[in-house]
Each structure stands twice: as C-alpha cells, then as structure tokens.
Design a protein around this motif. Structure first.
Motif, PDB file in Angstrom:
ATOM      1  N   TYR A  64       0.801  -1.228   0.000  1.00  0.00           N
ATOM      2  CA  TYR A  64       0.000   0.000   0.000  1.00  0.00           C
ATOM      3  C   TYR A  64       0.839   1.286   0.000  1.00  0.00           C
ATOM      4  CZ  TYR A  64      -4.038  -2.969   1.224  1.00  0.00           C
ATOM      5  OH  TYR A  64      -5.033  -3.926   1.235  1.00  0.00           O
ATOM      6  N   PRO A  65       1.944   1.359   0.755  1.00  0.00           N
ATOM      7  CA  PRO A  65       2.724   2.605   0.709  1.00  0.00           C
ATOM      8  C   PRO A  65       3.188   2.965  -0.694  1.00  0.00           C
ATOM      9  CG  PRO A  65       3.385   1.303   2.610  1.00  0.00           C
ATOM     10  CD  PRO A  65       2.479   0.433   1.781  1.00  0.00           C
ATOM     11  N   ASP A  66       3.477   1.961  -1.514  1.00  0.00           N
ATOM     12  CA  ASP A  66       3.896   2.226  -2.885  1.00  0.00           C
ATOM     13  C   ASP A  66       2.791   2.908  -3.684  1.00  0.00           C
ATOM     14  OD1 ASP A  66       6.400   0.936  -2.453  1.00  0.00           O
ATOM     15  OD2 ASP A  66       5.404  -0.994  -2.673  1.00  0.00           O
ATOM     16  N   LEU A  67       1.548   2.486  -3.460  1.00  0.00           N
ATOM     17  CA  LEU A  67       0.423   3.114  -4.146  1.00  0.00           C
ATOM     18  C   LEU A  67       0.281   4.571  -3.725  1.00  0.00           C
ATOM     19  CD1 LEU A  67      -2.165   3.125  -5.872  1.00  0.00           C
ATOM     20  CD2 LEU A  67      -3.382   2.255  -3.862  1.00  0.00           C
ATOM     21  N   PHE A  68       0.375   4.829  -2.424  1.00  0.00           N
ATOM     22  CA  PHE A  68       0.203   6.202  -1.957  1.00  0.00           C
ATOM     23  C   PHE A  68       1.359   7.089  -2.395  1.00  0.00           C
ATOM     24  CE2 PHE A  68      -3.192   4.301   0.313  1.00  0.00           C
ATOM     25  CZ  PHE A  68      -4.080   5.333   0.591  1.00  0.00           C
ATOM     26  N   ALA A  69       2.551   6.513  -2.498  1.00  0.00           N
ATOM     27  CA  ALA A  69       3.677   7.280  -3.022  1.00  0.00           C
ATOM     28  C   ALA A  69       3.453   7.625  -4.496  1.00  0.00           C
ATOM     29  CB  ALA A  69       4.972   6.495  -2.846  1.00  0.00           C
ATOM     30  N   GLU A  70       2.873   6.694  -5.248  1.00  0.00           N
ATOM     31  CA  GLU A  70       2.562   6.963  -6.656  1.00  0.00           C
ATOM     32  C   GLU A  70       1.509   8.061  -6.780  1.00  0.00           C
ATOM     33  OE1 GLU A  70       2.085   6.852 -10.835  1.00  0.00           O
ATOM     34  OE2 GLU A  70       3.745   6.362  -9.499  1.00  0.00           O
ATOM     35  N   LEU A  71       0.503   8.033  -5.915  1.00  0.00           N
ATOM     36  CA  LEU A  71      -0.503   9.101  -5.946  1.00  0.00           C
ATOM     37  C   LEU A  71       0.133  10.438  -5.594  1.00  0.00           C
ATOM     38  CD1 LEU A  71      -3.553   7.298  -4.258  1.00  0.00           C
ATOM     39  CD2 LEU A  71      -3.152   7.666  -6.699  1.00  0.00           C
ATOM     40  N   ALA A  72       1.062  10.419  -4.624  1.00  0.00           N
ATOM     41  CA  ALA A  72       1.770  11.658  -4.279  1.00  0.00           C
ATOM     42  C   ALA A  72       2.572  12.162  -5.473  1.00  0.00           C
ATOM     43  CB  ALA A  72       2.680  11.418  -3.079  1.00  0.00           C
ATOM     44  N   ARG A  73       3.192  11.240  -6.193  1.00  0.00           N
ATOM     45  CA  ARG A  73       3.964  11.625  -7.377  1.00  0.00           C
ATOM     46  C   ARG A  73       3.063  12.289  -8.411  1.00  0.00           C
ATOM     47  NH1 ARG A  73       5.061  10.304 -12.366  1.00  0.00           N
ATOM     48  NH2 ARG A  73       3.526   8.619 -12.408  1.00  0.00           N
ATOM     49  N   ARG A  74       1.789  11.888  -8.443  1.00  0.00           N
ATOM     50  CA  ARG A  74       0.845  12.453  -9.408  1.00  0.00           C
ATOM     51  C   ARG A  74       0.267  13.786  -8.944  1.00  0.00           C
ATOM     52  NH1 ARG A  74      -1.914   8.361 -12.916  1.00  0.00           N
ATOM     53  NH2 ARG A  74      -0.433   6.637 -13.071  1.00  0.00           N
ATOM     54  N   GLY A  75       0.695  14.248  -7.785  1.00  0.00           N
ATOM     55  CA  GLY A  75       0.263  15.563  -7.342  1.00  0.00           C
ATOM     56  C   GLY A  75      -0.791  15.576  -6.262  1.00  0.00           C
ATOM     57  N   TYR A  76      -1.194  14.413  -5.736  1.00  0.00           N
ATOM     58  CA  TYR A  76      -2.160  14.386  -4.644  1.00  0.00           C
ATOM     59  C   TYR A  76      -1.538  15.033  -3.408  1.00  0.00           C
ATOM     60  CZ  TYR A  76      -5.246  11.113  -7.156  1.00  0.00           C
ATOM     61  OH  TYR A  76      -6.090  10.520  -8.054  1.00  0.00           O
ATOM     62  N   LYS A  77      -2.288  15.915  -2.771  1.00  0.00           N
ATOM     63  CA  LYS A  77      -1.807  16.596  -1.576  1.00  0.00           C
ATOM     64  C   LYS A  77      -2.025  15.713  -0.340  1.00  0.00           C
ATOM     65  CE  LYS A  77      -0.903  20.126  -4.144  1.00  0.00           C
ATOM     66  NZ  LYS A  77       0.494  20.348  -4.597  1.00  0.00           N
ATOM     67  N   GLU A  78      -1.370  16.103   0.741  1.00  0.00           N
ATOM     68  CA  GLU A  78      -1.463  15.324   1.978  1.00  0.00           C
ATOM     69  C   GLU A  78      -2.913  15.142   2.421  1.00  0.00           C
ATOM     70  OE1 GLU A  78      -0.088  15.657   6.670  1.00  0.00           O
ATOM     71  OE2 GLU A  78       1.136  16.618   5.113  1.00  0.00           O
ATOM     72  N   GLU A  79      -3.690  16.219   2.391  1.00  0.00           N
ATOM     73  CA  GLU A  79      -5.082  16.117   2.842  1.00  0.00           C
ATOM     74  C   GLU A  79      -5.908  15.203   1.932  1.00  0.00           C
ATOM     75  OE1 GLU A  79      -4.616  20.121   0.634  1.00  0.00           O
ATOM     76  OE2 GLU A  79      -3.461  18.888   2.050  1.00  0.00           O
ATOM     77  N   GLU A  80      -5.573  15.164   0.637  1.00  0.00           N
ATOM     78  CA  GLU A  80      -6.277  14.272  -0.285  1.00  0.00           C
ATOM     79  C   GLU A  80      -5.911  12.817  -0.021  1.00  0.00           C
ATOM     80  OE1 GLU A  80      -6.936  16.868  -4.307  1.00  0.00           O
ATOM     81  OE2 GLU A  80      -4.893  16.144  -3.939  1.00  0.00           O
TER      82      GLU A  80
END
Length: 452
Positions: A390-406
């Motif tokens: 799961y951390p890999d998925l959230f890191a990928e979303l962060a790479r796509r520009g998702y903010k912390e609150e999102e």
C-alpha cells in the motif's frame, strides 16, 4: 526445481602445457575480478535502486505516503482471508500461523485437509507481517460462501461457520487485531496500534430470503452487506444480469431490486449496516442508491470508464454516488483495472492509480477509497502483489500531485465519514419498527426450504 547436469570430462584428453596453465590462471583471475566488480555494482544497485523502483517514485513522495499512513488509518474495504481459511483449512484456523508468511503455508496444505475448492488456489497475499509492512490500519474481512449454497446451507456456512471462525482468529492474534463494529472503534484501535478488524457479508444469497437473518448478521458484527455476489437472488440482480437474462427476473425484464429487496436496503439503514454495491447489476446500483437514506459504498470496484468491466462503476452511477455522499473503494484485481479501452500488456500499479485519478476527476477526491480484494483474486498488478504494498500506491498518488489532505481522505477519512453518516442515520431511525416482511418462499419452489 531445475536440475543441471555436470559437464562430461574426457579422461583421454591431453593435459595443457604449464605455460598455457599459467596464462589460463591469469585469465581466470581477471574474469573473477570482473565478476566481483559486477556483483558489487548489482549489490549497490539493489541497495539504492530497488527501494526507489519498488516505491516507483522519489523519497519525498514515499516520505509523504508514510507520514499519511502513520497519521491516518488506512481502511481497506475488502479482503478474502476468511475464504482462504475456509477453503484451505476447513475453518480450523489454528492450522495456519498468521504471524508467518502464509505463502509457505497455504500452498502446502494437504488435499485431504482442505474443503473442496471451487476456485483455483490463490497465491497467498495476506498475513500479519505483510499487513504491518503495508501499514494497514483497518480491514474489512469478507464473509463469503459459494453461490451454489444459495437456498441450501448458505446460512450455516457463512453465519455459523465462517463468521465464527473469523472471530476466532481475530481474537487469537489480539496483539495485532481488534474486532471493531463502530467508526469510533476504528480510531481507538489505530491509536492502540491494532489493525481494526471489521466484518462484511459478501452476498445477499446468504440471507436465506429473511430479514431475521440480516438482523442476526448485524448482531454477529457484520457492518456491511454486499447486496449480491456474482449470482442473482430472488430479490436482487448481480452484475452478470447486465450480460445475460436475470436468473429470477428474466420474464419481466427486471434487472435491479424488487420491492422486498428495497425493504432490505431500508432495514440495513435502520440497523446501521452499510449498503455495499460491488457485484450488483447497474439497475440494482441505481435502485439501492435511490432506496437508501444513508450513504452507500462499493467495497471493491473500480472505474468502468477506464476499464469496461461490469463489476466496475459507470459514470452516471458515479454521479449518483457523489449525490448520495457515498464511496467507491478501488479494486486492484487485474481483470477490473486492465481492460478495454485502456488495456495494457501487463496490469501495473500505475493503472490502479489511473482509476483513482478517473474517479477523482469525475466526482472528486471525497468519494474514493481503497478496496484491494487481496486473497480473493488470483492476479494482482505488478507493484501491488500483496498486502505489503500500500505505501507504494500512496507514493505513486503523491507523485501524481495528490496533496497530503487528499491522501488522508483516500486512506481512511472518506470511509470514516460514510460510516459515521450510516450510524447517524441509524440513530435518527431509532424507534422505528423493523421491517418484518416475509418473502413468499413458497412461490420459488425451493426443494431445500420448508414453509414458514
């Protein structure tokens, strides 16, 4: 295991000269040196490159992902570990040690110690070490028995066997798990460093067409019910009826809920049980959302607009989910994330992220969550092979520009909002009499049922 034959030696072959032997020895040392350097390069590459490639993104993005998952419980909507327990141990849960990698256990269980599996063996994807590595904060464990048990012994198999066994292993590992039945309980378990363990009933075929059984499941701790699995019931149609005539309702062209089914939705609202619309037909989705006075979820479904599989949620239904203030929890299964019009050679973590992007862009980040379906499907994307990723998925979303609150909303805040709204609606309906309508089972001519 592959075996390699030793090269044959010709005992009659003449020995090489001493000079040749010396030259050969030097060459060997050079070759060995080159090999050592190459090995060092690989080792350094593994030490540096593998964490980055596994993360699929930069350290900053991974750090953000880890921060989010430390501060917000990651709530996954669907895991089929109870099914694995049933299929491979006959619910004798002490035969498996969840503190160790289940890969070395499931696949070596003797056939005589198994129930008759109706599905191929699934590569084990869940155990306590991998859940911890995946930073899972809360998990819905799905209670499922095969559709062939409908109108036969589905209630015994699900309520009296599998649900009880699930309680057993949750309590067996009480230093890792905590049984939870409320939204507040999820946060309390998370603060106590326990994986909040919730129970979901995967398929209305396990009700035996009675409201009393629905209420009993609630008393047993079930906090959502998937209205159908991949089979129709007399009162609700599954996604397969979008491809062929409904098993029960083909004569009058109904592909959703009948009137009794709509009362099931209302009784779930009254109880405080979440309505789950994964596996149902499109019309059942529409009818259920219209009948429900509380938010609904899709515990493990993805975006139809990106992958045209009828297990996924179509665009007009996504708009209904937004109006209902519900939630689509994205499924990771290859078959639901990698299909036309965006089919690739191999399903990947990036494609799963595309489903999050799609839903976010259509209806907003407030209506998307995670429902991986581990231990329920045979194939997971590259990069999301098991519950540790799961951390890999959230890191990928962060790479796509998702903010912390999102990211926090996706991880668990969206689901906590839905669950709390369902509980608030239950409280609002407190004092209303239960729905006690009897389904006319005699009209179904079911050989394994007696009359009321």
């Amino acid at each position: 295991m592959d075996t390699f034959a030793d090269p044959q030696v010709n005992i009659n072959e003449k020995k090489p000269s001493i000079k040749f032997q010396q030259k050969t020895s030097v060459n060997k040392r050079i070759i060995i040196g080159v090999v050592i350097v190459a090995v060092l390069v690989v080792v350094i590459g593994v030490a540096i490159g593998v964490p980055l490639s596994r993360r699929g993104t930069s350290d900053a993005n991974m750090n953000l992902a880890l921060k989010v998952l430390r501060e917000t419980p990651l709530i996954d909507g669907h895991n089929d570990l109870p099914w694995q327990m049933r299929q491979f141990t006959r619910n004798q849960v002490h035969k498996v040690n969840l503190r160790e990698n289940t890969t070395m256990q499931w696949l070596h269980i003797k056939k005589e110690d198994m129930s008759e599996p109706k599905y191929p063996r699934i590569y084990p994807q869940t155990d306590i070490p991998r859940l911890k590595k995946g930073m899972v904060g809360a998990q819905f464990w799905a209670i499922f028995v095969d559709c062939g048990s409908q109108d036969k012994d589905a209630i015994r198999q699900s309520a009296l066997d599998t649900t009880a066994a699930t309680h057993t292993w949750i309590n067996q590992y009480d230093d890792a798990f905590r049984l939870v039945t409320t939204s507040d309980g999820i946060l309390e378990a998370f603060k106590a460093n326990r994986i909040a363990s919730l129970i979901g009933l995967e398929g209305g075929h396990m009700l035996g067409n009675t409201m009393g059984v629905l209420r009993t499941f609630y008393l047993l701790g079930c906090r959502y019910m998937t209205i159908t699995h991949s089979c129709d019931t007399p009162w609700a149609d599954s996604w397969k009826s979008d491809l062929k005539p409904s098993e029960y309702n083909s004569t009058n062209n109904i592909t959703g809920l009948n009137e009794w089914g709509k009362k099931v939705i209302k009784e779930m609202n009254r109880l405080g049980m979440i309505v789950d619309l994964s596996h149902v037909s499109k019309q059942t989705m529409i009818d259920s959302i219209e009948a429900s006075s509380a938010p609904v979820i899709f515990s493990h479904s993805s975006a139809f607009g990106y992958c045209n599989h009828y297990r996924n949620v179509q665009d007009d239904v996504l708009q209904m989910v937004k109006k209902n203030k519900g939630l689509v929890m994205v499924n990771f299964y290859n078959g639901y994330i990698n299909c036309p019009p965006n089919k690739k050679e191999n399903a990947t973590l990036s494609q799963v992220a595309e489903h999050f992007d799609y839903i976010k862009n259509k209806i907003g980040v407030d209506y998307v969550g995670v429902g991986a379906d581990y231990d329920g499907v045979p194939q997971m994307p590259v990069g999301l092979e098991d519950a540790s990723t799961y951390p890999d998925l959230f890191a990928e979303l962060a790479r796509r520009g998702y903010k912390e609150e999102e990211l926090k909303k996706i991880a668990g805040e969206n689901f906590l909002r839905v669950f709390k709204d369902v509980e608030n609606e239950r409280d609002r309906l407190k004092g209303n009499p239960p729905f006690e309508d009897l389904y006319p089972v005699e009209s179904l001519n079911l050989p394994c049922n007696t009359n009321f």
